[in-house]
Design an enzyme around this catalytic site. Sequence first.
Site, PDB file in Angstrom:
ATOM      1  CE  LYS A   1      -2.412   2.840   2.162  1.00 27.26           C
ATOM      2  NZ  LYS A   1      -2.097   4.270   2.020  1.00 27.26           N
TER       3      LYS A   1
ATOM      4  N   GLY B   1       5.007   3.692  10.954  1.00 25.07           N
ATOM      5  CA  GLY B   1       4.269   4.954  10.917  1.00 25.07           C
ATOM      6  C   GLY B   1       3.845   5.368  12.303  1.00 25.07           C
TER       7      GLY B   1
ATOM      8  NE  ARG C   1      -4.903   9.136  14.549  1.00 24.69           N
ATOM      9  CZ  ARG C   1      -5.474  10.261  14.197  1.00 24.69           C
ATOM     10  NH1 ARG C   1      -6.189  10.930  15.054  1.00 24.69           N
ATOM     11  NH2 ARG C   1      -5.323  10.748  12.996  1.00 24.69           N
ATOM     12  N   GLY C   2      -2.011   4.918  13.662  1.00 29.33           N
ATOM     13  CA  GLY C   2      -2.195   4.064  12.486  1.00 29.33           C
ATOM     14  C   GLY C   2      -1.869   2.614  12.805  1.00 29.33           C
TER      15      GLY C   2
ATOM     16  CD  GLU D   1      10.269   1.387  13.041  1.00 24.95           C
ATOM     17  OE1 GLU D   1      10.242   2.615  13.227  1.00 24.95           O
ATOM     18  OE2 GLU D   1      10.904   0.841  12.133  1.00 24.95           O
TER      19      GLU D   1
ATOM     20  CB  CYS E   1      11.083   5.704  14.397  1.00 23.81           C
ATOM     21  SG  CYS E   1      12.104   4.571  13.519  1.00 23.81           S
TER      22      CYS E   1
ATOM     23  CD  GLU F   1       7.590   9.388  17.505  1.00 22.02           C
ATOM     24  OE1 GLU F   1       8.620   8.933  17.034  1.00 22.02           O
ATOM     25  OE2 GLU F   1       6.449   9.006  17.156  1.00 22.02           O
TER      26      GLU F   1
END
Length: 527
Positions: free
Chosen positions: A184, A241, A244-245, A265, A302, A392
Amino acid sequence: MPITGENLIGATARRGEGESFRAVEAATGQSLEPAFASATPADVERACTLAAEAFDTYRETALENRARFLEAVADAIAAIGDELIVRCMAESGLPRARLEGERGRTIGQLKMFAGVVRDGGFLEARIDPAQPERKPLPRPDLRLRQIAVGPVAVFGASNFPLAFSVAGGDTASALAAGCPVVAKAHPAHPGTSELVGRAVQAAVKQCGLPEGVFSLLMDAGIGVGQALVADPRIAAVGFTGSRRGGVALMQAAASRPVPIPVYAEMSSINPVVLLPAALEARGRDIGRAFVGSLTLGSGQFCTNPGLILAVEGAGLDGFVEAASAALTETQAATMLTPGIHKAYCAGVAALEANPAVTTLARGLAGGTHQGQAALFSTSAEAFLADHTLAEEVFGAASLVVRCPDLATVRAVLERLEGQLTAALHLDEADHDAARALLPVLERRVGRILVNGFGTGVEVGHAMVHGGPYPATSDGRTTSVGSLAIHRFLRPVSYQDLPESLLPAALKDGNPLKLWRREDGKAVAPGA
Ligand SMILES: NC(=O)C1=CN([C@@H]2O[C@H](COP(=O)(O)OP(=O)(O)OC[C@H]3O[C@@H](n4cnc5c(N)ncnc54)[C@H](O)[C@@H]3O)[C@@H](O)[C@H]2O)C=CC1
Ligand SMILES: O=C(O)CCC(=O)C(=O)O
């Protein structure tokens, strides 16, 4: 190679009939050509059908052929040439040198997995020979190997548009394991995604593999991703990402009639502990090096060092002074998307407005879409009392937590959520203090490093780019390095199968020349 805005479904390129969208030039916010159209449910269905049809053939490809395929993907990406870099610069705002390096990492990663496939060790072949005379019961002939789990849905990350995207680590490790991939595209870099997707598609054809080994779907929103994770043919998910995702995908996967693993991750603030002797000896140098890591890629890593822990004193004052001076001179840099820039500004504003937080320094102000670096400090007491201070802020912002003693440093570490990395800055006189912290760090993080910073993950065999939740959804594994292949494998035992029905990896005579564990002992090929 022209960018058409199409979905790549198996061997075909088809214009989606869903919502139309365009890439945005990160630096200006202007729309880029061409228009992309989101995939429809029928496109998701077709990509998953093809992937399922390809699975049994692809997972049994000879190891040499699968390795050559991964190398062909790497070569096809290299062959795109400068067009890939130019498009990626426009879509991501990341500079040329960074993207050329990232392309090298992406190609190197695919080639590393080609080596892993050729080696065959990932199959973990084990043989417990039959013991028909064993008393009181005979032992059956038992043989074990790892097989691929099935088609994998891969979500490209916005912040690494090559190395963590369409042909990034998740795709490379899934293909190496023998899993078809339905990728995707991230809507922040659809043109980059199409170029790379066409390279993978060409490699599938060149290697004579079933077309369903790879598909790439576009989407302006989240519907295609949700449909992919819900599709019964999809057996696992790779994602990098937002928290929340990632959590939304974990929930979608867990609520399927047949739940599947999601390897997400997500968020990490990567604590950096400055121990007293190192601080006293070279606090200023560490401060300058820290700013280099913090502001790399506008802080959009990240692994970014978002939290500094140290005991108060002259050493910490020197660190703060040097870091603040370096940060004040740091140019603002274009962020990946207007949305990510907005989220960064909101995170920084919340810290600025927090009465327990002091703003130590801001970088140089920049244009509309540029992130202005920020350094803050607070007391350990305030940090422990306010959980929002441990969230974060994705970008070049970091928080120094001043601790009265090492016991408080340890208490703060104990209170943190799971992290990707922790860094210790130490000299020899700090070893006892470091030894006392190691058990806490091992429980909290995936990678512990000394006298450095976590940004810039090495792609290798001993790398763990993972960590306990919420750094990742599953801290038992990694998304970078050769161990990542194990996310997409599962063991199968074969009991008393006749030789002619056994897979080659487990046949007598070891025709694949694998290291195998025979009756519990590692046996070299040819031994
Ligand atoms: N810790 C890290 O490594 C990263 C953190 N971020 C954080 O995420 C924020 C947004 O950045 P994005 O890259 O857009 O991340 P994101 O998590 O919003 O999106 C990543 C991908 O997942 C898809 N997605 C998101 N939510 C979904 C849902 N509910 N269902 C199905 N698919 C879904 C998106 O369409 C996209 O393809 C940033 O501001 C930053 O805070 C972003 C990139 C990396
Ligand atoms: O630091 C790196 O090289 C990788 C960072 C990463 O995985 C990420 O930002 O998503």
